[in-house]
Design an enzyme around this catalytic site. Structure first.
Site, PDB file in Angstrom:
ATOM      1  N   CYS B 218       0.832  -1.199   0.000  1.00 27.95           N
ATOM      2  CA  CYS B 218       0.000   0.000   0.000  1.00 27.95           C
ATOM      3  C   CYS B 218       0.871   1.256   0.000  1.00 27.95           C
ATOM      4  O   CYS B 218       0.509   2.279  -0.583  1.00 27.95           O
ATOM      5  CB  CYS B 218      -0.968  -0.003   1.183  1.00 27.95           C
ATOM      6  SG  CYS B 218      -0.134  -0.019   2.772  1.00 27.95           S
ATOM      7  N   THR B 219       2.047   1.160   0.633  1.00 23.76           N
ATOM      8  CA  THR B 219       2.963   2.307   0.603  1.00 23.76           C
ATOM      9  C   THR B 219       3.426   2.558  -0.822  1.00 23.76           C
ATOM     10  O   THR B 219       3.395   3.688  -1.311  1.00 23.76           O
ATOM     11  CB  THR B 219       4.187   2.040   1.504  1.00 23.76           C
ATOM     12  OG1 THR B 219       3.749   1.919   2.854  1.00 23.76           O
ATOM     13  CG2 THR B 219       5.195   3.171   1.412  1.00 23.76           C
TER      14      THR B 219
END
Ligand SMILES: [Zn+2]
Lengths: 519, 450
Positions: B218-219
């Site tokens: 997700c980063t």
């Protein structure tokens, strides 16, 4: 081709052929590489040990080397080597050379299993065709093959005549003293059987970019600067409002953690609330510190998730409530006589350190300048970049304070303002928490130290006192010196080499790798 | 074997160059082991009888070949699949610019044979996996100068599998070949002496080498903050989405065109998010996971390895072992110098030297894919891409559940990934046979339902 003599117009020096140097530069950086390329290393006696050192310096691209040796290949020589680093470069970059030479040296200490050498059986950088040729030329020729950018010089003279041969009378060692007085580092290495000794003789080396594995950094959480406080204020922890995420239907809680807030904001706000409830004091006792962490837990509960940024915030808690201590190594440098207000040391490093000290005592309020670095943390991009910029801007403000101090000092010394560049000041400010100073005893001190006579007892307790090896090696030196002075036979088997078979104490050491550092 | 040839060459050696070495080998000494026989036998052993394998002809390999031949080991084989690159030249001193593109093993062997009279180094320009047990069995000592965890694990498994046991479970003497494993990273390194089934094997101490931690997806996908996030995004996500060089072209980090694309893509993303610091060099470092490497550290570690080989071969002194104070030497050259020699424990449930199946507990309902994921994550196994089969009533006695390594079998078995494992394993306590690229031999995994 790299110039071997360094000049101070360092900015003109551009690293060429960088692909070849890629793996080294990734270790010590471009400035480290430049320092190495400006270094000129001199070895006395082209022994295996010295040749290994040179190999490990030539490969990454030392500027130049000089070999002083008057033996012919395959003769037998004293297994002593001296390496001088004549790096005529700014002190602050020279460090890297030092660090490296120190590393390389260990190489040979361990590499060489033998002492007085038949070159061909030991030294990889002489060939069968070399037999009978001057060793300095042969070794130089084979080393230069490794890197065409390096310059080599061979001096076919007796190193022992240049320095006197007797190790045990170093007070007569005028050359060594000259080196010491000129601040040129000297390295001594020996290898006997499975044992080796390496000695750094360093009057002073200042390391700016020490590149520690875990750099120390102060985030000023305990005493935030106004811009940091203002940034943190934007995060409304009470209602869990994230400043950059508008409240909409799709983000029912603004902390919908696709956009987490930086841990710094939690840690700081928690601290502010804690202080508001405790007369402005920091958590001090163990109990108070626990309470503080519980406060962070409350914030986390309010959000109702076990989120990465809270974990980070708790890890930061310690930074938040303990005022940053200047690392002891740095403190020692700041309080060195050369950094004193009345110091007249003209060395750029020490002038900047004086300015640094004035900053710490003045504008810095006890803190070192910020580096401007912010580690990655769980946060949305904008929060993180904004926070990063806040730290960078403060670092720039800190640095400009230090620059102003440098100018004051230069004026007071009647020096021109441009003798120290802004780049030098910035580099030291950026690394302020990690600068290092290396000073060793002089050889003269070592060899005239009176306690030597009482060390024999260590020989009986080799397990507890690995320094017994040092005693034995000193004894071997003395034995050799005695023999030289009595002009005894110098045949191969009696050249002063102590083989494991002869001396049980030396042989003991072969059991396992065993090393020790002593202060 | 060129032993007669070597003997001849040693005899005509004019310069008595081994005199220093012989000083060590000719006389008894208190540090020598009970098996040390000072004198000609030992010299003969060293020069003519012992055959050493050096695995890897890179930074450590070059140093090892130099050190070992100067220590009198004249019969050496060296194996390396790589060719010489310009970036090797800052430390791999047997190679010159004109050698770029050639086999490391071949160039290194030729150089040593030319430089050290009497040396007979035989190169093998291939993957370690291309050689079988018969090949590895020929050597008395094996030295590893590798930079990859996977290759180390494979070699460890191969060498351990060569050991033979009698009916009482004791090792047949001489079948467990000692290995000396060296490794470096920047200014740090290690030397580990492995005596299979006596000291811990490499797999036993695998936790000392934790797996690479990856950035959360997700980063990378939504909230990049550092230049590394941008590069990993380009590498892990954007490449597969765009396929810039055609659908069939996989990312090849050694291809400069691919690297340039990664760099430009990462740079664009960094600019879009206001992130600084993406350069081509940085992109290469992240994408290829480049580890800094210098000559000096390699020299130190290789020298320590070579001395251990000498001790193992001649018993002139005790080698590193649990009894002598430690089999594992760590070296830290970053802040001054720190070294320590220590011992680790053998692991009972080591998949390589534990000699029994590794037990894993799973829920009955899991799918084959989930089981495979568990085997990859299990800290004892850390498999990479396992093929699994179960005992069955077939001619081979086994039935393949899943095999990604052979295309035809993969086509046939990949649909099994989504099926529950219980379709093949009816009850708790069934032993699966696992084939994985990090292992040289098949491993048994005992599946327990919980
Ligand atoms: Zn094991």
């Amino acid at each position: 081709m790299v110039a071997s003599k360094a000049n101070h117009s360092s900015d003109r020096h551009v690293i060429s052929n960088s692909e070849r140097k890629d793996r080294s530069i990734r270790l010590w950086g471009e400035r480290g590489q430049l320092a190495l390329e400006k270094g000129h290393v001199c070895v006395l006696n082209a022994t295996v040990v010295a040749t290994e050192v040179l190999k490990n310096l030539v490969l990454p691209g030392v500027g130049a080397f000089t070999i002083v040796d008057n033996h012919r290949v395959s003769e037998i020589v004293m297994a002593m080597v001296m390496v001088m680093v004549m790096a005529m470069v700014m002190v602050m970059v020279m460090v890297m050379v030092m660090a490296m030479v120190m590393a390389m040296v260990m190489a040979m200490v361990m590499v060489m299993v033998k002492h007085s050498e038949r070159d061909l059986g030991n030294n990889f950088f002489v060939t069968q065709e070399s037999i009978g040729e001057p060793r300095c030329h042969e070794v130089m020729k084979n080393l230069l093959e490794l890197n065409e950018e390096v310059k080599g010089h061979a001096v076919n003279e007796d190193a022992c005549e240049i320095i006197m041969s007797n190790l045990d009378f170093f007070n007569d060692f005028s050359c060594v003293i000259v080196l010491w007085e000129r601040g040129i580092p000297l390295f001594l290495g020996k290898a006997y059987g499975m044992i080796g000794l390496w000695r750094n003789v360093i009057p002073e080396v200042c390391i700016v970019e020490s590149r520690p594995e875990y750099a120390k950094e102060n985030y000023r959480l305990a005493n935030p600067f106004p811009e940091l406080s203002a940034f943190v204020e934007k995060f409304d922890l009470e209602s869990c409002r994230h400043p950059y995420i508008p409240l909409t239907e799709t983000t029912p809680t603004p902390f919908a953690f696709s956009s987490p807030s930086p841990s710094h904001s939690f840690a700081l706000q928690a601290l502010q609330r804690w202080r508001a409830e405790h007369d402005g004091k920091m958590p001090q006792t163990g109990q108070e510190k626990d309470q503080f962490r519980e406060l962070l837990d409350d914030f986390q509960l309010a959000v109702g998730k076990d989120e990465e940024n809270f974990v980070e915030a708790k890890a930061l808690a310690r930074h938040a409530y303990s005022p940053f201590e200047i690392p002891s190594e740095v403190k020692a440098i700041l309080s060195d006589a050369k950094a004193g207000a009345d110091s007249n040391c003209q060395d750029p490093f020490w002038i900047i350190v004086r300015a640094l000290r004035a900053f710490v005592e003045g504008e810095g309020g006890g803190c070192l300048p910020l580096s401007g670095m912010l580690p990655d943390m769980h946060a949305d991009t904008k929060s993180y970049i904004d926070l990063q910029n806040i730290y960078r801007e403060q670092a720039a403000r800190d640095c400009s304070h230090v620059s102003a101090r440098v100018q004051q000092i230069l004026t007071s010394m009647n020096q021109r303002a441009d003798v120290i560049s802004q780049a030098e000041i910035s580099l030291i400010c950026k690394n302020a928490a990690n600068i290092r100073l290396v000073r060793t005893r002089s050889l003269q001190e070592e060899y005239t130290s009176p306690c030597c006579d009482d060390w024999g007892w260590m020989l009986d307790m080799p397990e507890e006192f690995p320094h017994y090896l040092y005693v034995l090696l000193r004894a071997a030196d003395r034995y050799k010196a005695l023999k030289i002075s009595l002009n005894l036979a110098t045949s191969a088997s009696s050249s002063g080499c102590i083989s494991p078979g002869k001396d049980p104490k030396l042989a003991l050491h072969g059991h396992a790798l065993h090393t020790s550092r002593s202060k | 074997m060129a032993s007669t040839d070597v003997e001849m060459r040693v005899d005509i050696d004019p310069d008595r160059r081994w005199e220093d070495l012989y000083r060590l080998l000719s006389r008894p000494g208190p540090s020598a082991g009970p098996n040390f026989f000072p004198g000609d036998e030992t010299k003969e052993l060293l020069h003519n009888l012992i055959r050493v394998l050096v695995v890897g002809a890179g930074g450590l390999g070059c140093e090892l070949l130099k050190d070992l031949t100067l220590l009198g080991f004249l019969n050496i084989d060296v194996i390396d699949m790589d060719t010489i690159e310009v970036t090797n030249l800052n430390r791999q001193f047997l190679f010159r610019k004109c050698d770029v593109g050639q086999s490391k093993a071949v160039v290194a062997a030729n150089f040593i044979n030319k430089r050290v009279p009497g040396a007979s180094v035989t190169p093998h320009f291939c993957k370690i996996q291309e050689k079988d047990a018969d090949f590895y069995q020929q050597f008395q000592i094996i030295v590893l100068g590798l930079d990859s965890l996977e290759a180390r694990r494979w070699m460890n498994d191969m060498v351990c599998s060569l050991a033979q046991f009698d009916d009482d479970g004791n090792i047949e003497p001489g079948t467990n070949i000692p290995m000396v494993d060296g490794g470096t990273e920047g200014l740090a390194g290690h030397v580990n002496v492995i005596y299979p089934f006596v000291t811990p094997c490499f797999e036993c101490i695998l936790p000392l080498f934790p797996p690479q931690v990856n950035f959360p997806m997700c980063t990378l996908a939504d909230i990049p903050r550092t230049p590394a996030h941008c590069v990993e995004w380009a590498k892990q996500l954007e490449w597969d989405r765009v396929r810039p060089f055609g659908d069939d072209t996989d990312l090849e980090c050694d291809d400069p065109k691919h690297m340039q694309w990664l760099y430009e893509t990462a740079l664009k993303r960094a600019q879009q998010f206001g992130i600084e610091g993406v350069t081509l060099k940085f992109t290469q470092g992240v994408a290829k996971r480049i580890i800094p490497a210098i000559a000096a550290t390699n020299a130190i570690v290789a020298a320590a390895c070579a001395n251990e080989v000498l001790k193992l071969a001649t018993a002139v002194s005790r080698h590193m072992s649990t009894e002598s104070g430690g089999h594992y030497m760590m070296y830290q050259g970053g802040d001054a110098i720190y070294t320590n020699t220590l011992s680790h424990e053998r692991k009972d449930d080591c998949p390589v030297c534990g000699r029994k199946a590794v037990k894993i507990h799973v829920h009955e309902d899991i799918t084959v894919a989930q089981l495979i994921e568990l085997m990859k994550e299990d800290s004892r196994l850390r498999l990479k891409n396992p093929a699994i089969s179960v005992p069955a009533d077939t001619t081979s006695g086994m039935k393949t559940i899943y095999n990604p390594h052979v295309k035809s079998i993969y086509e046939r078995t990949r649909e099994n990934l989504d099926h529950p494992i219980s379709s093949w394993i009816r009850s708790s306590g069934v032993e699966l046979t696992v084939d994985d690229p990090v292992m040289a031999t098949q491993k048994q995994v005992l599946v327990m339902f919980s």
